[in-house]
Design a protein around this motif. Structure first.
Motif, PDB file in Angstrom:
ATOM      1  N   LYS A  11      69.695  16.158   4.600  1.00 19.38           N
ATOM      2  CA  LYS A  11      69.816  16.878   3.341  1.00 19.38           C
ATOM      3  C   LYS A  11      71.179  17.108   3.208  1.00 19.38           C
ATOM      4  O   LYS A  11      71.903  17.421   3.909  1.00 19.38           O
ATOM      5  N   LYS A  15      65.624  12.758   9.073  1.00 16.03           N
ATOM      6  CA  LYS A  15      65.269  13.435   7.541  1.00 16.03           C
ATOM      7  C   LYS A  15      66.883  13.953   7.468  1.00 16.03           C
ATOM      8  O   LYS A  15      67.513  14.448   8.412  1.00 16.03           O
ATOM      9  N   GLN A  66      63.889  21.775   7.389  1.00 12.72           N
ATOM     10  CA  GLN A  66      64.445  20.196   7.643  1.00 12.72           C
ATOM     11  C   GLN A  66      64.357  19.909   9.121  1.00 12.72           C
ATOM     12  O   GLN A  66      65.389  20.583   9.749  1.00 12.72           O
ATOM     13  N   GLU A 116      65.620  10.262   3.738  1.00 14.88           N
ATOM     14  CA  GLU A 116      65.373  10.029   5.178  1.00 14.88           C
ATOM     15  C   GLU A 116      66.509   8.858   5.519  1.00 14.88           C
ATOM     16  O   GLU A 116      66.889   8.246   4.468  1.00 14.88           O
ATOM     17  N   THR A 159      65.944  17.802  11.321  1.00 17.15           N
ATOM     18  CA  THR A 159      66.777  16.646  11.365  1.00 17.15           C
ATOM     19  C   THR A 159      66.810  15.997  12.745  1.00 17.15           C
ATOM     20  O   THR A 159      67.781  14.921  12.988  1.00 17.15           O
TER      21      THR A 159
END
Length: 182
Positions: free
Chosen positions: A163, A161, A49, A150, A51
């Protein structure tokens, strides 16, 4: 002595190559606890991920909830399925900027206040997938549901992004509440 020098040089080179590649060595599977069955909703989901925020080159970012919750319900027991309703309301509240609905699913107002940083009028969310659902029986019949997507920050015009792991627990009355978002 030469063997030691060669081994040291090789290890140093490997270290620098790994560091310069910008990638870290990743584990294929998380270490499961003894009572934690993990159900991956989409096995093709990328585990890495990134981020980091990136400038938005796409002005057509669409805030939406594009998760197939019906297929996720099939992975849960009948008495666990209403946990997905709590998740859906919270995600919908983030997408639609409904602050009252966002706060509704938390176990109490103090936690809702603590989780308020996910909510913001400057944020637009697009949720695309459920990465996993884990049952944590040791934690009072709790589910950990990890959601991918997103987030567009309209003040900086950047997309990152996201999570988000939701810990949703069943209370004594049988209702499901959000205990944290991580």
């Amino acid at each position: 002595m030469i063997k030691t020098s060669v081994v040291t040089t090789l290890l140093t080179s490997l270290f620098f190559l790994t560091a310069c590649s910008g990638e870290s060595l990743s584990k294929d599977e998380p270490t499961p606890s003894t009572n934690t069955p993990t159900r991956n909703i989409s096995p093709n989901t990328t585990k890495s991920q990134d981020t980091g925020a990136k400038p938005s080159s796409n002005t057509s970012f669409k805030a939406e909830l594009a998760i197939d919750l019906e297929s996720a319900k099939n992975l849960l027991k009948e008495n666990e399925r209403s946990a997905l309703d709590v998740l859906e309301k919270n995600l919908t509240a983030l997408v639609e900027h409904d602050h009252k609905l966002y706060r509704f699913g938390f176990v109490d107002d103090r936690l809702a206040d603590a989780m308020d940083f996910y909510y913001g009028e400057q944020f637009q969310y697009m949720f695309s997938n459920i990465e996993s659902i884990e049952k944590k029986e040791a934690n009072y019949n709790q589910l950990h549901i990890t959601v991918l997507g997103e987030r567009l920050d309209t003040t900086t015009d950047t997309i990152e992004k996201v999570k988000m792991m939701y810990a949703i627990r069943q209370n004594e009355q049988g209702d499901w509440d959000i205990y944290t978002i991580d």
